[in-house]
Design a protein around this motif. Structure first.
Motif, PDB file in Angstrom:
ATOM      1  N   GLY A 138      50.697  22.804  49.562  1.00  0.00           N
ATOM      2  CA  GLY A 138      52.024  22.380  49.119  1.00  0.00           C
ATOM      3  C   GLY A 138      52.521  23.134  47.899  1.00  0.00           C
ATOM      4  O   GLY A 138      51.969  24.174  47.499  1.00  0.00           O
ATOM      5  N   GLU A 139      53.536  22.571  47.298  1.00  0.00           N
ATOM      6  CA  GLU A 139      54.244  23.177  46.167  1.00  0.00           C
ATOM      7  C   GLU A 139      53.338  23.511  44.988  1.00  0.00           C
ATOM      8  O   GLU A 139      53.562  24.486  44.278  1.00  0.00           O
ATOM      9  N   GLY A 140      52.305  22.694  44.804  1.00  0.00           N
ATOM     10  CA  GLY A 140      51.461  22.880  43.613  1.00  0.00           C
ATOM     11  C   GLY A 140      50.550  24.081  43.702  1.00  0.00           C
ATOM     12  O   GLY A 140      49.897  24.457  42.727  1.00  0.00           O
ATOM     13  N   ALA A 141      50.479  24.701  44.880  1.00  0.00           N
ATOM     14  CA  ALA A 141      49.563  25.830  45.049  1.00  0.00           C
ATOM     15  C   ALA A 141      50.122  27.072  44.368  1.00  0.00           C
ATOM     16  O   ALA A 141      51.333  27.175  44.154  1.00  0.00           O
ATOM     17  N   GLY A 142      49.240  27.982  44.053  1.00  0.00           N
ATOM     18  CA  GLY A 142      49.709  29.224  43.444  1.00  0.00           C
ATOM     19  C   GLY A 142      48.582  30.219  43.367  1.00  0.00           C
ATOM     20  O   GLY A 142      47.436  29.929  43.742  1.00  0.00           O
ATOM     21  N   GLY A 143      48.924  31.386  42.889  1.00  0.00           N
ATOM     22  CA  GLY A 143      47.888  32.409  42.781  1.00  0.00           C
ATOM     23  C   GLY A 143      48.457  33.712  42.293  1.00  0.00           C
ATOM     24  O   GLY A 143      49.597  33.762  41.813  1.00  0.00           O
ATOM     25  N   VAL A 144      47.643  34.737  42.454  1.00  0.00           N
ATOM     26  CA  VAL A 144      48.042  36.074  42.003  1.00  0.00           C
ATOM     27  C   VAL A 144      47.610  37.096  43.027  1.00  0.00           C
ATOM     28  O   VAL A 144      46.779  36.810  43.890  1.00  0.00           O
ATOM     29  N   LEU A 145      48.154  38.284  42.872  1.00  0.00           N
ATOM     30  CA  LEU A 145      47.691  39.407  43.675  1.00  0.00           C
ATOM     31  C   LEU A 145      46.797  40.274  42.793  1.00  0.00           C
ATOM     32  O   LEU A 145      47.078  40.470  41.608  1.00  0.00           O
ATOM     33  N   THR A 146      45.716  40.763  43.410  1.00  0.00           N
ATOM     34  CA  THR A 146      44.778  41.567  42.633  1.00  0.00           C
ATOM     35  C   THR A 146      44.277  42.734  43.481  1.00  0.00           C
ATOM     36  O   THR A 146      44.696  42.916  44.615  1.00  0.00           O
ATOM     37  N   SER A 147      43.391  43.501  42.874  1.00  0.00           N
ATOM     38  CA  SER A 147      42.981  44.767  43.493  1.00  0.00           C
ATOM     39  C   SER A 147      41.722  44.614  44.337  1.00  0.00           C
ATOM     40  O   SER A 147      40.654  45.086  43.966  1.00  0.00           O
ATOM     41  N   GLY A 148      41.868  43.941  45.455  1.00  0.00           N
ATOM     42  CA  GLY A 148      40.770  43.900  46.411  1.00  0.00           C
ATOM     43  C   GLY A 148      40.065  42.558  46.499  1.00  0.00           C
ATOM     44  O   GLY A 148      40.082  41.742  45.570  1.00  0.00           O
ATOM     45  N   GLY A 149      39.445  42.369  47.656  1.00  0.00           N
ATOM     46  CA  GLY A 149      38.737  41.126  47.919  1.00  0.00           C
ATOM     47  C   GLY A 149      37.545  40.927  46.993  1.00  0.00           C
ATOM     48  O   GLY A 149      37.186  39.788  46.655  1.00  0.00           O
ATOM     49  N   SER A 150      36.928  42.025  46.581  1.00  0.00           N
ATOM     50  CA  SER A 150      35.761  41.897  45.699  1.00  0.00           C
ATOM     51  C   SER A 150      36.202  41.343  44.350  1.00  0.00           C
ATOM     52  O   SER A 150      35.595  40.390  43.830  1.00  0.00           O
ATOM     53  N   ALA A 151      37.271  41.919  43.795  1.00  0.00           N
ATOM     54  CA  ALA A 151      37.816  41.390  42.532  1.00  0.00           C
ATOM     55  C   ALA A 151      38.320  39.963  42.755  1.00  0.00           C
ATOM     56  O   ALA A 151      38.210  39.104  41.864  1.00  0.00           O
ATOM     57  N   GLY A 152      38.847  39.696  43.943  1.00  0.00           N
ATOM     58  CA  GLY A 152      39.364  38.369  44.261  1.00  0.00           C
ATOM     59  C   GLY A 152      38.262  37.323  44.278  1.00  0.00           C
ATOM     60  O   GLY A 152      38.420  36.224  43.727  1.00  0.00           O
ATOM     61  N   ASN A 153      37.139  37.652  44.913  1.00  0.00           N
ATOM     62  CA  ASN A 153      36.027  36.689  44.948  1.00  0.00           C
ATOM     63  C   ASN A 153      35.508  36.410  43.540  1.00  0.00           C
ATOM     64  O   ASN A 153      35.190  35.273  43.200  1.00  0.00           O
ATOM     65  N   LEU A 154      35.434  37.452  42.731  1.00  0.00           N
ATOM     66  CA  LEU A 154      34.993  37.259  41.341  1.00  0.00           C
ATOM     67  C   LEU A 154      35.961  36.334  40.603  1.00  0.00           C
ATOM     68  O   LEU A 154      35.545  35.402  39.900  1.00  0.00           O
TER      69      LEU A 154
END
Ligand SMILES: Cc1ncc(COP(=O)(O)O)c(C=O)c1O
Length: 487
Positions: A138-154
């Motif tokens: 829902g509306e409360g969700a959010g996030g960012v874009l980053t440089s790759g799944g590896s950085a994302g998992n970290l």
């Protein structure tokens, strides 16, 4: 005064001229790559030979023309738009997204703070919210874009640690409380283990839960993994589920894992780098059932969304949680040096300071093409993988490594009269030889993976232009390349 050479290097008319020429070269290249017939998937060269063939010194004066560099780089590259590219999980990108990426490179807005990338910051928020809505959030969700799944998992695991450690691990360090750990299957991408080590959790920081015969995490095995962690004095903070796994494309049972996490108060992180895109497909979104209960999800647009690398979303069901990952002050960036929930300053929640305007190519590609092509790509590539599996089952001299759930198909060739057991080294040698010869001949590019039964060839259908005829030809090419005298 600006020196004349420097002035000339920035000449817009020069850019226009070179740019038109470059686009012509790229469009001709794209046509050849997509046709496939007159271009190898890769013009393979030994690394040392290739390294020796490029000038390693740069003259003080201008010496090379851009088209010459471009044409040579194209000729020597791996051609992801070739229909017989079946290699690693990187997209054959939408040409429009590549054009948008050119603008990203020219604009070079650093993105750390809103002032350094206003439009891209807004687009990033819209893209993340849209992806989150596809997950059922829902509306409360959010996030960012980053440089790759590896950085994302970290990034996601940093947020998990802040939420679940029971002490402020950002301030106190990993040793500021009981030793922590994360549960995941042994099929989880290696970046998960890497993230655990970067988090300072060391050996024992990742406890493996068993998988079933289809390489899916067995939810029931989480209980014994939790007990094993407890016996070694570790406090479990999170479960990492794969949607899907890298090697075979298996989707972990997210709903059951979410039940377990709910029962034990654990953070559920879903590594959807490859498979979260199934959320776009009406036919295959069921593979992700339960993802709406995850705390965080990583989703690579440069895998199944046809976007140039790198473009990864790190999404949190409760968007405010994503600020916990980097709970740091930086007075030279933020006017008020306390971490705050400010979506517009993206560096509050990413590893990067300077960051590419990732959102421009994602937002732009979605706006230009509409969402249906992305859904179609997921559905048709998953469909094609199933038809390829049928073809393999029907062939007496091929074996499937696992039933494909996504667009990843593991298989091996068993030439008639091949000696050795299923796990025999000779059968491994057949696959290794076949893959190597296909690579060197440029006829196909595919990867390989080790499964409990031995070495398997791994075809990932990343290119929307790959057809059933290409996959039929692959089997013949493997047969030929596997022979002892071939090559
Ligand atoms: C499941 C999974 N997670 C994470 C990654 C790493 O993503 P990236 O290559 O974008 O760092 C991959 C890459 O193949 C993957 O398959």
């Amino acid at each position: 005064m600006t020196p004349p050479d420097l002035q000339a290097a920035f000449d817009p008319e020069g850019f226009r001229r070179e740019g038109h020429r470059a686009i012509d070269i790229l469009a001709d290249y794209l046509a050849r790559a997509e046709r496939g017939a007159d271009l190898p998937v890769v013009a393979w060269q030994d690394p040392e030979r290739l390294a020796a063939s490029w000038p390693a010194e740069f003259p003080a004066e201008p010496s090379a023309r851009l088209p010459a560099i471009l044409e040579r780089a194209l000729a020597e590259a791996m051609h992801l738009h070739h229909p017989r590219y079946l290699g690693h999980q990187v997209a054959a990108v939408l040409p429009a997204a590549a054009l948008l990426d050119l603008a990203v490179a020219l604009l070079n807005n650093g993105m750390a703070i809103y002032e350094m990338g206003p439009t891209a910051s807004v687009m990033e928020r819209i893209v993340c919210r849209w992806l989150a809505s596809l997950l059922g959030w829902g509306e409360g969700a959010g996030g960012v874009l980053t440089s790759g799944g590896s950085a994302g998992n970290l990034t996601a695991l940093l947020a998990a640690r802040q939420a679940k450690a029971g002490f402020n691990a950002w301030e106190e360090g990993a040793g500021g409380g009981p030793p922590l750990c994360v549960l995941a299957s042994d099929q989880a991408h290696y970046s998960v283990a890497r993230a655990v080590h970067i988090l300072g959790l060391g050996r024992g920081g990742l406890v493996a839960a068993e998988t079933d015969g289809s390489f899916r995490l067995r939810a029931a095995a989480l209980r014994s993994a939790l007990a094993a962690a407890g016996r070694s004095g570790r406090k479990v903070i999170a479960v990492v589920a794969s949607a899907c796994t890298t090697a075979t494309g298996a989707f972990d049972p997210l709903a059951e894992i979410a039940d377990f996490c709910g029962e034990h108060g654990l953070w559920l992180h879903v590594d959807g780098a490859h498979g979260a895109s199934a959320a776009l497909s009406a036919k295959y979104r069921g593979l992700l059932a339960g993802i709406e209960r995850a705390d965080s999800v990583v989703w690579d647009a440069h895998k199944m969304l046809l976007i140039p690398a790198l473009a990864t979303a790190v999404l949190c069901r409760d968007g405010s949680r994503s600020y916990a990952a980097f709970a740091q002050e930086a007075s030279y960036l933020y006017a008020d040096p306390r971490p705050r929930d400010e979506w517009q300053n993206v560096s509050l929640r990413t590893l990067e300071c300077t960051k590419r305007m990732i959102a421009l190519k994602v937002y732009g590609a979605l706006a230009v093409h509409g969402t249906r092509v992305f859904a179609d790509h997921v559905t048709s590539s998953f469909d094609l993988a199933r038809r390829f599996a049928e073809r393999l089952r029907a062939a007496a001299d091929f074996e499937l490594g696992a039933e494909p759930e996504a667009n990843i198909v593991c298989f091996r060739h068993r030439p008639p009269g091949a000696t050795g057991t299923a796990a025999g080294a000779d059968l491994d040698a057949v696959q290794r030889r076949a893959r190597r010869r296909l690579l060197e001949s440029g006829r196909f590019y595919l990867s390989e993976t080790r499964l409990p039964a031995g070495l398997f060839l791994r075809a990932v259908i990343m290119n929307p232009l790959t057809g059933e005829d290409d996959l039929a030809a692959l089997l013949d090419a493997v047969r030929e390349a596997a022979g002892p005298g071939a090559g």
